[in-house]
Design an enzyme around this catalytic site. Structure first.
Site, mmCIF file in Angstrom:
data_model
loop_
_atom_site.group_PDB
_atom_site.id
_atom_site.type_symbol
_atom_site.label_atom_id
_atom_site.label_comp_id
_atom_site.label_asym_id
_atom_site.label_seq_id
_atom_site.Cartn_x
_atom_site.Cartn_y
_atom_site.Cartn_z
ATOM 1 N N GLY A 278 46.794 33.865 45.092
ATOM 2 C CA GLY A 278 47.412 34.675 46.214
ATOM 3 C C GLY A 278 46.370 35.176 47.338
ATOM 4 N N THR B 197 43.487 36.256 37.179
ATOM 5 C CA THR B 197 42.659 37.414 37.098
ATOM 6 C C THR B 197 42.336 37.756 35.709
ATOM 7 O OG1 THR B 197 44.395 38.677 37.665
ATOM 8 C CG2 THR B 197 42.859 38.215 39.328
ATOM 9 N N ARG C 39 32.780 49.168 33.601
ATOM 10 C CA ARG C 39 33.079 48.529 32.499
ATOM 11 C C ARG C 39 33.471 47.261 32.942
ATOM 12 N NH1 ARG C 39 33.427 50.636 27.862
ATOM 13 N NH2 ARG C 39 33.841 52.606 28.712
ATOM 14 N N GLN D 105 35.310 35.440 38.182
ATOM 15 C CA GLN D 105 35.969 36.004 39.252
ATOM 16 C C GLN D 105 34.911 36.355 40.263
ATOM 17 O OE1 GLN D 105 39.301 38.687 40.105
ATOM 18 N NE2 GLN D 105 38.978 39.367 37.915
ATOM 19 N N GLY E 122 36.869 47.316 39.214
ATOM 20 C CA GLY E 122 37.516 45.921 40.034
ATOM 21 C C GLY E 122 36.503 45.049 40.406
ATOM 22 N N GLY F 48 37.671 41.858 41.620
ATOM 23 C CA GLY F 48 38.279 40.448 42.381
ATOM 24 C C GLY F 48 37.691 40.156 43.675
ATOM 25 N N GLU F 49 37.335 41.329 44.468
ATOM 26 C CA GLU F 49 36.977 41.023 45.838
ATOM 27 C C GLU F 49 35.641 41.237 46.118
ATOM 28 O OE1 GLU F 49 40.678 42.617 48.141
ATOM 29 O OE2 GLU F 49 40.522 43.439 46.229
#
Lengths: 182, 688
Positions: free
Chosen positions: B232, B461, B577, B587, B651, B653-654
């Site tokens: 996506g 993910t 974590r 990722q 997080g 992913g980016e």
């Protein structure tokens, strides 16, 4: 170039068993038989139906993916007589008499093909959408003896785009999968 | 907390389904009676439709319906916030290239495609404006992601004027399109006033609400299903026009309808990364200590809606400086509405800021890492809060060590490999830690098996795996006993898979539900038993929450051809974590690879006379292929964060893409002595 080119060209001609039919196919639906994953399927398709759409929409073999329908991404890769091709760039009626292998035909029951197992173990994918094409290209690459090192894998696998960016892991998977296939 | 700081590298539980073709994506479903819709899109970029002649189209075999602005139902397509305005055949106005102007429905895909090709549209074109430089229609947005568009601390203009070292430059980034390999796809089916949609969406809960609004029906009448998503990267976050058009078509023909975008249509109405022009000014002393940073961003939006590329948000926080100004200005152009694309803001902003820091390092003759350490922000000066945790020093140290940074001779054009010019560059990576409300139910059956249910998504993910790990580790059972159910609005609601927030949001909910279940089991309750958690972020944040990392790149540049090849990349990231070391590494690597595309390949080109996109396919819009991938290493820098959220994750992913384009530009400068400030770094920019 290499020996693959003339063979790919012959894969695109109509089977010799039906030469007379060639001139009168369509434009309506024609009855054909396709051999997919060792099974024979009777189906009725218009000549304009691509092999990809025949597999997905008629035979419900949706493991083969449509990514671009233009031959640029490799998601629709299938094996035709053991050669990897883009199934979006060829018509179903051109493959009567061919042996077609899709991702659904690679594993033996629940037993993954060694290349499939290597992709899982090395995390050679993220979203998984390009994966059937990656796996089939890798299998064909190994069978054709083109596994001559990392640079060769990277080059030969470049027809299969992975937008998630899993190339590092795909490389490891293909390397390992080739070892397991030997 | 039973969860390890770095989660076990379990293989993906959905791996076997993905390698055998059993994983079902939106276009793989085939409800009984399914028919096919093809969207027809505009052939001009600005103007109006004079006439659509559909006579030939309607005459074709199998055609069931042709929807145009002349016969389409009145809908509710208005935009608000991140629910962008839709083009649902409501008027004759053409606002951008490839805007939907008709939908043709037929029994087969081939029939619909051919019939659609016979539609004859007459237009009245108006001269477009495609470049933000040329747009006089500029304004300051009211806010960006709930923050003010312009922020000032101290007196940056005065600080700059008085700075012994002054550096100013302008950087620009082009329009880019996400291009997940799965094209956006929708299957819509009505039963009376109830709508069921299989959709490739990053948010089933969000899509359900939007569709209810667009069709004016209760939310409870809409069900959205998305068990697997073929990537996506932001373009499947908002609901776009084709989703509603598929449902409109299904209503018109009274049968389930499948609508899949073509690859060229993936450059149409599903958003993109907007072009930016960014001015940076740095004021420093001769030791490289920053007194002032100014970052002014001009980016594009459509003529009818708003999306702000928040490039300067990162600049408020990243370095210690008393005087900082960040501004965002929008320019309206004749293009579709832009949207989030992997690290919106941080990817583009870090290119400018981290390139500028490299230029400053050369100006003051200080090693780029040392320069960053001298300006290390111990707290977030913008928010005036401590960081919940920050391990950026460790990232620099580990990244530099793994990469071999000490081998770098900083002098441009000083290193070679045969005839190739060798360059080494680095940059800082950072991405904020977001979190939204999420619910999850954890159920233990009598046989001891566990089902985790949450209406989240898997974009690749690792959702199917990492939340099973959270449940298994919390309940102290083997992961093989846990199964995930996700991607369905019949499940407890969860947020968009966006903003790198799913692990923090859904992970916290699964953890809380599993913890509650474990407590009840300990008190003697027996299976079957289930617990639900509705996890919410705190209202008042005491901490500033960000993940950090360091990117290192080695390039080789052909001195005659200007061709840049990235040969090696090392990233070191600290993001709290880590739920699964294997999928996390993947990722990070994926993000880093995106940085190569951003730096070297990706650009959507417009014909400035017509506002038409001329690169709308994967042969002309280049994304990295396998041969473009260098040797890549991503390192997880361990970080315990007790403040950030219940499970301590930030997080991932980016953050992987952030800083990469700058690190590559910096490496290219090191290799060639040529500073490229306009992406992508194409070979012609290096030929002197």
């Amino acid at each position: 170039m290499d020996s693959a080119i003339p063979e790919l060209a012959t894969a695109g001609t109509l089977p010799s068993a039906a030469p007379a039919a060639a001139s009168i196919l369509g434009p309506g639906e024609v009855q054909i038989e396709l051999e997919v994953n060792g099974e024979r399927h009777e189906l009725s398709v218009e000549p304009r139906v691509t092999l990809l759409d025949a597999l997905r929409e008629r035979l419900k073999l949706t493991g083969t993916k449509k990514g671009c329908d233009q031959g640029t991404c490799g998601a629709c890769t299938v094996l035709v007589n053991d050669r990897a091709i883009d199934s979006c760039l060829t018509l179903a009626v051109m493959h009567v008499g061919d042996r077609i292998t899709t991702i659904e035909g690679l594993a033996s029951g629940e037993q993954l093909h060694p290349m499939q197992a290597a992709f899982v173990e090395h995390d050679g994918f993220q979203c998984g959408y390009c994966t059937p094409g990656q796996v089939l290209s890798a299998v064909a690459l190994v069978r054709e003896g083109r596994m001559t090192g990392d640079d060769a894998i990277r080059e030969q696998m470049s027809g299969n785009i992975c937008r998630c960016g899993a190339y590092e892991n795909i490389l490891a998977a293909v390397r390992d999968g080739a070892r397991r296939m030997a | 907390m039973n969860l390890p700081l770095v989660g076990a590298p379990h293989d993906r539980l959905d791996g076997p389904a993905k390698v055998t073709g059993r994983a079902t994506y939106a276009a793989d479903f085939s409800p009984a009676g399914l028919v096919h819709a093809v969207m027809v899109t505009s052939e001009i970029g600005n103007g109006r439709i004079v006439r659509i002649d559909d006579a030939e189209t309607r005459r074709q075999d199998g055609v069931l319906a042709v929807l145009t602005h002349e016969n389409a139902r009145r809908m509710h397509p208005e935009g608000h916030g991140f629910a962008f305005a839709l083009m649902l055949l409501q008027d004759d106005r053409i606002r951008y290239d490839r805007q939907p102007i008709a939908v043709v429905v037929a029994e087969s895909f081939e029939q619909a495609t051919y019939a659609a090709s016979l539609l004859r549209t007459t237009y009245e074109s108006e001269p477009p404006i495609t470049r933000i430089e040329d747009s006089a229609d500029r304004y300051t947005p009211e806010e960006i992601f709930d923050e003010p568009a312009d922020v000032t601390r101290g007196n940056p203009d005065r600080a700059f004027a008085g700075a012994p070292v002054q550096f100013k430059a302008t950087y620009s980034t082009p329009v880019e399109h996400h291009n997940p390999i799965e094209p956006s796809a929708t299957i819509a089916e009505w039963e009376g006033e109830r709508l069921t949609v299989h959709d490739s969406t990053q948010g089933v809960t969000n899509a359900r609400k939007r569709l209810a609004t667009v069709f004016g029906i209760p939310v409870s009448n809409v069900r959205v299903i998305s068990p697997f998503l073929g990537g996506g990267f932001g373009c499947k976050g908002a609901v776009w026009s084709h989703v509603a058009l598929a449902a409109m078509a299904a209503r018109a023909v009274g049968r389930p309808v499948k609508l899949v975008l073509t690859r060229p249509q993936m450059f149409g109405s599903i958003g993109y990364r907007p072009r930016t022009i960014q001015s940076i000014a740095l004021g420093a002393d001769r030791d490289g200590r920053l007194s002032c940073i100014m970052h002014d961003v001009l980016s594009q939006t459509s003529t009818f809606d708003e999306f702000v590329e928040p490039s300067a948000l990162v600049t408020k926080m990243l370095y210690a400086a008393k005087n900082v100004r960040t501004t965002h200005t929008l320019a309206r152009v004749n293009a579709a509405t832009p949207t989030f694309m992997r690290a919106p803001g941080e990817a583009t902003g870090s290119f400018a800021l981290e390139s500028a820091m490299d230029e400053l390092a050369y100006a003051v003759d200080i090693d780029p890492i040392e320069l960053r350490l001298r300006n290390y922000a111990e707290r977030d000066q913008s928010e005036n809060k401590p960081f919940s945790s920050k391990s950026l020093r460790e990232c620099y140290r580990i990244g530099a060590e793994k990469f071999g940074w000490s081998e770098r001779d900083p002098k441009p054009r000083s290193m070679r490999n045969g005839r190739m010019l060798v360059g080494m560059g680095m940059a800082t990576a950072t991405y904020p830690t977001n979190r939204a409300a999420a619910s999850a139910v954890v159920r233990m059956n009598e046989d001891g098996s566990v089902v985790v249910r949450s209406g989240t998504q898997d974009l690749g993910t690792g959702s199917y795996t990492v939340y099973a790990q959270v449940a298994a580790e919390t309940l102290d059972i083997p992961i093989e006993r846990v199964r995930l159910e996700l991607g369905d609005t019949d499940l407890p609601p969860a947020p968009l898979s966006a903003g790198s927030m799913t692990a923090a949001s859904v992970g916290s909910a699964v953890y809380e539900a599993a913890s509650a279940l474990r407590e009840r089991l300990r008190k003697g309750e027996k299976a079957p038993i289930e617990a639900r958690a509705d996890a919410k972020p705190q209202e008042h944040e005491r901490y500033s929450k960000h993940a950090f990392g360091a990117q290192f790149v080695r390039v080789e540049v052909d001195p005659d051809l200007g061709e840049v090849r990235v040969r090696r990349m090392v990233g070191a990231f600290a993001a709290g974590r880590i739920l699964n070391a294997k999928t996390a590494r993947s990722q990070y690597l994926g993000g880093m690879l995106w940085g190569i595309g951003m730096a070297l390949h990706e650009v959507t080109r417009f014909d400035e006379r017509t506002a038409r996109i001329v690169t709308a396919n994967l042969a002309d819009y280049l994304v990295p292929v396998h041969a473009d991938a260098p040797d890549m290493e991503a390192y997880i820098v361990e970080e315990e964060d007790p403040h950030v959220n219940p499970i301590g994750v930030k997080g991932i992913g980016e953050i992987g893409i952030t800083g990469v384009a700058a690190a590559i530009a910096n490496a290219v400068y090191h290799a060639t002595g040529i500073r490229v400030r306009d992406l992508p770094i194409a070979c012609e920019k290096l030929l002197r």
